[in-house]
Motif scaffolding. Sequence first.
Motif, mmCIF file in Angstrom:
data_model
loop_
_atom_site.group_PDB
_atom_site.id
_atom_site.type_symbol
_atom_site.label_atom_id
_atom_site.label_comp_id
_atom_site.label_asym_id
_atom_site.label_seq_id
_atom_site.Cartn_x
_atom_site.Cartn_y
_atom_site.Cartn_z
ATOM 1 N N THR A 13 0.204 3.525 1.896
ATOM 2 C CA THR A 13 0.234 3.920 3.313
ATOM 3 C C THR A 13 1.528 3.459 3.978
ATOM 4 O O THR A 13 1.832 3.897 5.093
ATOM 5 N N ASN A 14 2.266 2.589 3.326
ATOM 6 C CA ASN A 14 3.480 2.031 3.914
ATOM 7 C C ASN A 14 4.725 2.819 3.518
ATOM 8 O O ASN A 14 5.799 2.252 3.340
ATOM 9 N N SER A 52 -1.888 10.158 4.484
ATOM 10 C CA SER A 52 -1.059 8.985 4.765
ATOM 11 C C SER A 52 -0.918 8.069 3.561
ATOM 12 O O SER A 52 -0.340 6.993 3.663
ATOM 13 N N LYS A 53 -1.451 8.495 2.406
ATOM 14 C CA LYS A 53 -1.287 7.713 1.182
ATOM 15 C C LYS A 53 -0.065 8.257 0.435
ATOM 16 O O LYS A 53 1.026 8.268 0.965
ATOM 17 N N SER A 76 0.843 -1.200 0.000
ATOM 18 C CA SER A 76 0.000 0.000 0.000
ATOM 19 C C SER A 76 0.872 1.240 0.000
ATOM 20 O O SER A 76 2.025 1.207 0.472
ATOM 21 N N SER A 106 -7.738 9.772 10.743
ATOM 22 C CA SER A 106 -7.782 8.852 9.606
ATOM 23 C C SER A 106 -8.941 9.143 8.673
ATOM 24 O O SER A 106 -9.924 9.792 9.050
ATOM 25 N N ASP A 141 -6.778 12.560 2.450
ATOM 26 C CA ASP A 141 -5.935 11.788 3.358
ATOM 27 C C ASP A 141 -4.474 12.104 3.063
ATOM 28 O O ASP A 141 -4.089 12.254 1.909
ATOM 29 N N MET A 163 0.078 9.715 9.381
ATOM 30 C CA MET A 163 -1.363 9.642 9.626
ATOM 31 C C MET A 163 -1.979 11.018 9.413
ATOM 32 O O MET A 163 -1.258 12.005 9.238
ATOM 33 N N HIS A 218 4.587 3.887 -4.924
ATOM 34 C CA HIS A 218 4.651 5.093 -4.095
ATOM 35 C C HIS A 218 6.079 5.613 -4.066
ATOM 36 O O HIS A 218 6.984 5.040 -4.709
#
Length: 347
Positions: free
Chosen positions: A11-12, A203-204, A9, A60, A201, A210, A325
């Motif tokens: 998000t990581n 955190s992407k 993801s 979130s 968001d 976050m 990413h």
Amino acid sequence: MKIDIDFFSDTNTDPSRGMREAMANAKVGNEVAGEDPTVNELVSEVCNLLGKEAGIFLPSGTMCNVIAYKAQVEVPGDYIVLDETSHSLVVQSGLIAAQANANSLPIKGERGIFKLEQIEEYITRPHLRNIPRTRIVSIEQTTNFGGGAIWPIEYIQDIAKLCKANNVYMHLDGARLFNACAHTNIKPKEYVKLFDSAFVDFSKGLGAPMGAVLVGSKEFIEKAWYYKFQIGGGMHQAGIIAAGCLYGLKNNIYLLQEDHDKAKYLSNALDKIAKIDIDKSLYETNIIYFGLKDTKLPLDNFIDVLLRYGIRMLRIKDKIRAITHRDISYDQINFTIKVINETLKLE
């Protein structure tokens, strides 16, 4: 097992050195009292960017969704119309029923996108005392389980016009809105003006650890504050978090096209492998899906082989999802393709 190349993801991502420094040096205050200067700056920046008069900082996107639904559902059991693959319906712990006290009306769209004619009857039908009313149409831009598909703005305009005429709210799950904007060159406020509530968001692809901002009218945000407190979203000295979001907004939003280019590079390379099943023309942003063909190798075994090389992807039903990413390089993509080639040749 150490993960070196994480397609699981966006998000990581790890906060960059610059982001960490911004967080360490952030000016802070009591967020719930409106006294955190960094949070206030972030909310102001996002409201200006999205063209809405008020906003609220939340930990979130999931919390943004549930608060938006709770604030706009008028009677317990009201319908929320959304695609059957929507993130808030599928993987957010049943929040529509459990938190918003609403019913979901799932629509079978294409790659997470439905059309006006698919929902028109639910918006315009006469109110009957024993049938829930449709209160919200919720749209996810871009679609996660649809492979990063982008809602055409014309579809949204048509749906928004119908909703406005029938007193139905429009909510935007904009977790990856900036990815859509990077591809289409449509400004965020052009999308968001069609919605009563929306969130973005950080955190992407923007790389923050976050944080999200929910926006709407002043009246809506006042309701949102109530539900923020109710579900434990109040924060103190939250400027440390908001500083990471601000850094991402100011420095990383312009890098999202690079993530898309990496996904295109990956999908083109996968398409050249005989035992990979992928329609590379489908993928416009940073999310791709592919399968295996002409092989007896189970998907789970394939995933395990990748893991042994420090490469992580995610199985979703009969497909594998890979998200590119800022922390994935072209050299790492080339290594991944080499491993996949060798794995499938040996099978």
